[in-house]
Design an enzyme around this catalytic site. Structure first.
Site, mmCIF file in Angstrom:
data_model
loop_
_atom_site.group_PDB
_atom_site.id
_atom_site.type_symbol
_atom_site.label_atom_id
_atom_site.label_comp_id
_atom_site.label_asym_id
_atom_site.label_seq_id
_atom_site.Cartn_x
_atom_site.Cartn_y
_atom_site.Cartn_z
ATOM 1 N N ASP A 55 -8.806 97.957 83.894
ATOM 2 C CA ASP A 55 -9.290 99.319 84.045
ATOM 3 C C ASP A 55 -9.012 100.182 82.823
ATOM 4 O OD1 ASP A 55 -6.776 101.476 85.244
ATOM 5 O OD2 ASP A 55 -6.417 99.402 84.619
ATOM 6 N N ASP A 80 -2.428 97.578 88.143
ATOM 7 C CA ASP A 80 -2.602 99.012 88.412
ATOM 8 C C ASP A 80 -4.020 99.459 88.082
ATOM 9 O OD1 ASP A 80 0.580 99.027 87.047
ATOM 10 O OD2 ASP A 80 0.210 99.685 89.104
ATOM 11 N N HIS A 97 1.832 106.311 81.760
ATOM 12 C CA HIS A 97 1.428 105.511 82.916
ATOM 13 C C HIS A 97 0.835 106.426 83.964
ATOM 14 C CE1 HIS A 97 3.457 102.181 81.186
ATOM 15 N NE2 HIS A 97 4.646 102.726 81.280
ATOM 16 N N LYS A 102 -0.285 93.793 76.497
ATOM 17 C CA LYS A 102 -1.662 94.041 76.109
ATOM 18 C C LYS A 102 -1.694 95.292 75.235
ATOM 19 C CE LYS A 102 -2.327 94.291 80.528
ATOM 20 N NZ LYS A 102 -2.949 94.621 81.813
ATOM 21 N N ASP A 143 -5.739 92.624 85.656
ATOM 22 C CA ASP A 143 -4.716 93.653 85.509
ATOM 23 C C ASP A 143 -4.397 94.109 86.943
ATOM 24 O OD1 ASP A 143 -4.761 97.136 84.760
ATOM 25 O OD2 ASP A 143 -3.087 95.774 84.448
ATOM 26 N N ASN A 164 3.116 96.623 83.138
ATOM 27 C CA ASN A 164 4.144 97.350 83.874
ATOM 28 C C ASN A 164 5.422 96.534 83.902
ATOM 29 O OD1 ASN A 164 5.743 98.551 85.919
ATOM 30 N ND2 ASN A 164 3.922 99.452 86.835
#
Lengths: 307, 306
Positions: A246, A32, A190, A221, A30, A65
């Protein structure tokens, strides 16, 4: 299974890291909160990616994103010090939504989009026709939305220009049960820098699901589609793949759903405490949010990679 | 208990039912009017009820009008009614914030001018009404200036709903001490002129999802709508009749508050749906079975004029 884990939130350290990497040919990251936070790379992340590739691993980036097209991601990688990340290695929910419409749905018609520039660009690049948004005429009301008869799908994603009018229009299109209903990702919010948040695609999707009494097909996801997309292009075997993320409810659940070994890194959204709570839950769906392994940061891979 | 429910209301039964109640509460959309047209015979029914000594109230989830605006619409359509007999969610949300939430400060309002008016009338200052387009870039949005006197977020119907409003509401709701109230959860507006338009429920779901919090909902089927009327007029639930067209709001409210319930078929729900609920084993669905049903409230007229 070569490596234990078993959704046990095992703290990953020492020789275990080497064993894990030896067993896995493909590493999915991932972005971010894992390899960068905003415009700052996580310390050691660029080196980890580079060393993995030197060791012959295939590396992919899987992000919900949808605000940037892939070519922008390539620039961001470069800007943040990641050497030679190719566009083909990047799988964003915007790119995968376009791929879904073109290859899976085989859309014959237009898509009405509630989304941002990143989504529009990926659709155009994939050759998927997008219904034009006419500028609101004076006197246009929510009761009279001119509909394009060629629209055969609605796609909802992050849209900072979201308005009631768009919601009403999308709802009109969705009254036709043949019209597809897709969402780029389910993220309700987000993270931004400093622990702040901004509303995510999931909140806009919730509005449209409520209005239309229909459930969206979610591309991002934790749905498996993004993995299917990677697998169809690169022949990736889940048993030899590692997912590092994360966010327990998206990245780890995604990994579980696709049969990957999962690692939670603590440089982003979710905490160890939350991971343990999922591990100890009785409900199967909750247990699937518990990672096999936990590490402080992706930099922890360096010790195993640098010998 | 179930066997005596969902009975068709005929002449003799109508008389009996009316004699057993002192107050009749009517939903509006689909019951006494559709859009801007009165249901034929409805004004006569309401006016006759009053002549027969019954008290009449109007209880609606619609948040786009003040009580005064409703009184004007009622008057125009031939109903003899006054503003204090109307309980819409614009008014009831203001009362809820004032009396139940004991709000001391401002409210961030996603809603109409009518809601703003009702809030100001009870002494609460709303902020945020009207168009609010996006500006700046993503990293600015978490840092939008917040009014530090805001103590609650209230969500009602708002055709100016935008990402920026959703964002502001989220920023306020990140503070767990900030209260969170919604007018109603109806997913569609009633068919004004024939088109179904997304309702407040959609906007509320967007805010709830972003904030990962649940709002306290004021509108039907929440008991508060009845308590609001009962509190002001001293009503005895057993002597009240709730007349509505929706099983999941009007009839549910009636069941929960111990009122007698009458389903009219000029709106959303059908007898088939009511009977299916009746046959089900589910306690939740059992609350969505009316005592009686009728084709249209106009059918009560003969019993009233006898």
């Amino acid at each position: 299974m070569a490596c234990g884990g078993g959704r046990g939130c095992v703290a990953l350290r020492g020789a275990q890291i080497r064993d894990l990497l030896d067993a896995k040919h493909n590493v999915l990251f991932d972005c971010d909160g894992v390899i960068w936070n905003g415009e700052t790379a996580v310390t050691g992340a660029p080196e980890v990616v580079s060393l993995l590739k030197q060791r012959g691993k295939r590396v992919f980036f899987v992000t919900n994103n949808c605000t940037r097209p892939r070519e922008n991601y390539v620039q961001k990688f470069s800007r943040l010090g990641f050497a030679d990340v190719a566009e083909e290695e990047i799988f964003s929910s915007a790119y995968c939504s376009a791929a879904y419409l073109r290859d899976v749905a085989r859309l014959r018609g237009k898509v009405y989009v509630i989304g941002c520039g990143g989504v529009m660009k990926e659709l155009r690049d994939a050759g998927v026709p997008v219904a034009e948004e006419e500028d609101a005429e004076p006197g246009a009301s929510i009761y009279t939305c001119p509909l394009d008869p060629d629209v055969k799908a609605v796609l909802v994603g992050y849209d900072e220009n979201f308005t009631f009018m768009k919601l009403a229009k999308a709802c009109c299109y969705l009254r036709n049960s043949e019209c597809l209903f897709l969402a780029t990702d389910p993220d309700p919010w987000h993270p931004l820098r400093g622990g702040r948040v901004t509303p995510g695609s999931g909140s806009l999707t919730a509005a449209l699901e409520t209005a239309s009494s229909r459930k969206a097909t979610v591309i991002g996801k934790p749905s498996c589609f993004m993995f299917d997309c990677i697998a169809s292009q690169f022949g990736v075997d889940p048993a030899h793949s590692l997912m590092i993320g994360d966010r327990l409810e998206t990245d780890v659940l995604f990994g579980s759903n696709c049969g990957l070994t999962t690692v939670l890194t603590l440089t982003g959204v979710s905490t160890l405490q939350e991971a343990l709570a999922y591990r100890d839950s009785q409900e199967p769906q909750q247990k699937n949010c518990a990672p096999d392994y936990v590490m402080e940061s992706v930099a922890d891979f360096l010790q195993a990679l640098e010998d | 208990m179930a066997a005596s429910k969902c009975t068709r209301l005929t002449g003799a039964l109508s008389r009996q039912l009316l004699d057993s109640v002192d107050s009749v509460l009517f939903d509006c959309d689909g019951v006494i009017w559709r859009g801007d047209q009165a249901i034929p015979g409805a004004p006569d029914v309401i006016n006759s009820l009053k002549k027969n000594g019954k008290r009449v109230f109007f209880v609606t989830n619609n948040s786009t009008k003040t009580r005064q605006m409703y009184a004007e619409k009622l008057g125009k359509l031939g109903f003899d009614a006054s503003a204090d007999e109307v309980f819409g969610t614009a008014y009831c949300s203001a009362v809820y914030l004032k009396n139940v939430c004991k709000l001391d400060g401002k409210v961030y309002l996603i809603g109409s001018n009518a809601m703003r008016q009702e809030l100001e009338d009870v002494g609460i200052r709303p902020v945020g009404v009207g168009p609010d387009p996006i500006s700046g870039v993503q990293k600015d949005w978490a840092n939008v200036p917040l009014d530090n006197e805001v103590r609650a977020v209230l969500v009602g119907f708002d055709e100016h709903f935008s990402y920026m409003k959703l964002n502001r509401a989220l920023q306020y709701l990140c503070n767990p001490d900030c209260q969170f109230v919604g007018t109603n959860t109806d997913t569609r507006l009633p068919l004004e002129g024939g088109k179904a338009v997304p309702g407040t429920g959609c906007l509320l779901r967007a805010v709830e999802t972003a904030a990962q919090r649940q709002a306290e909902v004021v509108g039907k089927p929440s008991n508060f709508m009845f308590e609001c009327v009962a509190g002001q007029f001293g009503l005895d639930p057993e002597r009240c009749l709730m007349v509505g067209d929706r099983l999941d709001t009007d009839i549910m409210l009636g069941s929960n508050c111990g009122l007698k319930t009458l389903l009219t078929l000029t709106g959303v729900s059908t007898v088939a749906e009511a009977e299916a609920n009746q046959k089900s084993e589910c306690p939740h669905r059992q609350k969505m079975v009316p005592d009686y049903y009728i084709e249209s409230i106009a059918d009560i007229l003969p019993a009233l004029q006898a």
